[in-house]
Design an enzyme around this catalytic site. Sequence first.
Site, PDB file in Angstrom:
ATOM      1  N   ASP A  57       0.858  -1.184   0.000  1.00  0.00           N
ATOM      2  CA  ASP A  57       0.000   0.000   0.000  1.00  0.00           C
ATOM      3  C   ASP A  57       0.894   1.233   0.000  1.00  0.00           C
ATOM      4  O   ASP A  57       1.779   1.365   0.848  1.00  0.00           O
ATOM      5  CB  ASP A  57      -0.882  -0.037   1.248  1.00  0.00           C
ATOM      6  CG  ASP A  57      -1.775   1.169   1.392  1.00  0.00           C
ATOM      7  OD1 ASP A  57      -1.781   2.020   0.479  1.00  0.00           O
ATOM      8  OD2 ASP A  57      -2.456   1.280   2.415  1.00  0.00           O
ATOM      9  N   ARG A 110       5.953   1.882   9.798  1.00  0.00           N
ATOM     10  CA  ARG A 110       5.837   3.112   9.019  1.00  0.00           C
ATOM     11  C   ARG A 110       6.900   4.083   9.524  1.00  0.00           C
ATOM     12  O   ARG A 110       6.694   4.842  10.466  1.00  0.00           O
ATOM     13  CB  ARG A 110       4.421   3.681   9.127  1.00  0.00           C
ATOM     14  CG  ARG A 110       3.376   2.744   8.521  1.00  0.00           C
ATOM     15  CD  ARG A 110       1.974   3.314   8.558  1.00  0.00           C
ATOM     16  NE  ARG A 110       1.010   2.361   7.981  1.00  0.00           N
ATOM     17  CZ  ARG A 110      -0.310   2.539   8.006  1.00  0.00           C
ATOM     18  NH1 ARG A 110      -0.820   3.626   8.564  1.00  0.00           N
ATOM     19  NH2 ARG A 110      -1.124   1.640   7.467  1.00  0.00           N
ATOM     20  N   GLN A 125      -3.063  -3.773  13.264  1.00  0.00           N
ATOM     21  CA  GLN A 125      -4.456  -3.654  12.845  1.00  0.00           C
ATOM     22  C   GLN A 125      -5.105  -5.026  12.716  1.00  0.00           C
ATOM     23  O   GLN A 125      -4.424  -6.019  12.490  1.00  0.00           O
ATOM     24  CB  GLN A 125      -4.561  -2.970  11.471  1.00  0.00           C
ATOM     25  CG  GLN A 125      -4.165  -1.526  11.434  1.00  0.00           C
ATOM     26  CD  GLN A 125      -4.383  -0.907  10.066  1.00  0.00           C
ATOM     27  OE1 GLN A 125      -4.283   0.304   9.905  1.00  0.00           O
ATOM     28  NE2 GLN A 125      -4.670  -1.706   9.067  1.00  0.00           N
ATOM     29  N   ASP A 238     -13.810   6.837   6.859  1.00  0.00           N
ATOM     30  CA  ASP A 238     -13.087   6.624   8.110  1.00  0.00           C
ATOM     31  C   ASP A 238     -14.081   6.592   9.258  1.00  0.00           C
ATOM     32  O   ASP A 238     -14.993   7.431   9.328  1.00  0.00           O
ATOM     33  CB  ASP A 238     -12.082   7.751   8.362  1.00  0.00           C
ATOM     34  CG  ASP A 238     -10.881   7.688   7.433  1.00  0.00           C
ATOM     35  OD1 ASP A 238     -10.654   6.630   6.814  1.00  0.00           O
ATOM     36  OD2 ASP A 238     -10.158   8.702   7.337  1.00  0.00           O
ATOM     37  N   GLU A 251      -9.336   8.293  14.849  1.00  0.00           N
ATOM     38  CA  GLU A 251      -9.720   7.427  13.735  1.00  0.00           C
ATOM     39  C   GLU A 251      -9.440   5.984  14.113  1.00  0.00           C
ATOM     40  O   GLU A 251      -8.290   5.607  14.352  1.00  0.00           O
ATOM     41  CB  GLU A 251      -8.940   7.788  12.473  1.00  0.00           C
ATOM     42  CG  GLU A 251      -9.242   6.893  11.279  1.00  0.00           C
ATOM     43  CD  GLU A 251      -8.251   7.080  10.135  1.00  0.00           C
ATOM     44  OE1 GLU A 251      -7.903   6.056   9.495  1.00  0.00           O
ATOM     45  OE2 GLU A 251      -7.825   8.221   9.888  1.00  0.00           O
ATOM     46  N   SER A 254     -10.065   2.793   8.725  1.00  0.00           N
ATOM     47  CA  SER A 254     -10.203   3.249   7.346  1.00  0.00           C
ATOM     48  C   SER A 254     -10.714   2.059   6.555  1.00  0.00           C
ATOM     49  O   SER A 254     -10.144   0.968   6.641  1.00  0.00           O
ATOM     50  CB  SER A 254      -8.858   3.721   6.800  1.00  0.00           C
ATOM     51  OG  SER A 254      -8.941   3.989   5.416  1.00  0.00           O
TER      52      SER A 254
END
Length: 337
Positions: A57, A110, A125, A238, A251, A254
């Site tokens: 991604d 990340r 996640q 979201d 959040e 997503s």
Amino acid sequence: MEHSSIPQGYAPLLSIYETQKAIGLLKRLFEDRLSGALRLHRVSAPLFVAASSGLNDDLNGVERPVAFDIRAVDDTAVVVHSLAKWKRLALKRYQFHPGEGLYTDMNAIRRDEDLDNLHSAYVDQWDWEKIIEEQDRTVDYLKATVRDIVGALRDTQSFLRSVFPQLCVLPEIPEEITFITTQELEDLYPDLTPKQREHAFVKDHPVTFLMGIGGKLKSGKPHDGRAPDYDDWNLNGDLLCWDSVNGQSIELSSMGIRVSPESLDRQLTLAGCDDRRELPFHKMLLSGQLPLTMGGGIGQSRVSMLLLGKAHIGEVQVSLWDEDTLRACDASGIILL
């Protein structure tokens, strides 16, 4: 410290040992509720994929993946940013049927993430994906799925509160969900930044699903970046909840209905990413070889923060932090895992 801030007077509701127990219980409960509501089966997931596959991604298009070589493999391996594309290919390879799907633990790095109360270099996640029919590619179907996810969150919170009564001081996740588009949000708050709009709206609407992320708004700018090759920008969103501890929107997920061959073709051109058409995954999708799907990622650490009343994401996951963050958390009595 990059952007972390500790609320004045904050004190954890659970000890470090209670927190670890609660995290384990929370994850088991939520997985059970989510998989039951959406008809999902658990599968194993990759930590890294081949750079040449096009499966990683690209997020907003500027984040650098962690890359390394493998001695016996003639390709570069890249640590996943998310599994948005891999899941869709897996549904085809594993021969899932319409109405069925998969979920998995997704762990990512990340390296370019700004570190603050909600963001870490380590991402965990629940990634999920399910096959849908052509007639399911609608806003109504998307909304119904959001309601199922919020229902799973509410069930999980209710059980946690029965085991840890001290959590009852936190606001209960309401059943009511407010659905609003990014354009409607911009129209309401034209002088605010996208994040400021979210905070302003979610404060009064504590469970909000913000729809239509990726395409340009009337202002000429998108609400937020979204890669052109997984979500359909007209059928995504979201899930935002009000974080009463930090006094801001958080959040949790997503998600969206994934691109069809037609919407992928359109979005690649709009995003200036026509070069991706030659990648193996994109070739399969454009030629109609992959099933129609919907899916998303639900942040495990963020759900833990919300349901356990934590001020910093480092209280519910292990990562690396800058020295200023470490000192500030220590001074506030916050133990980072």
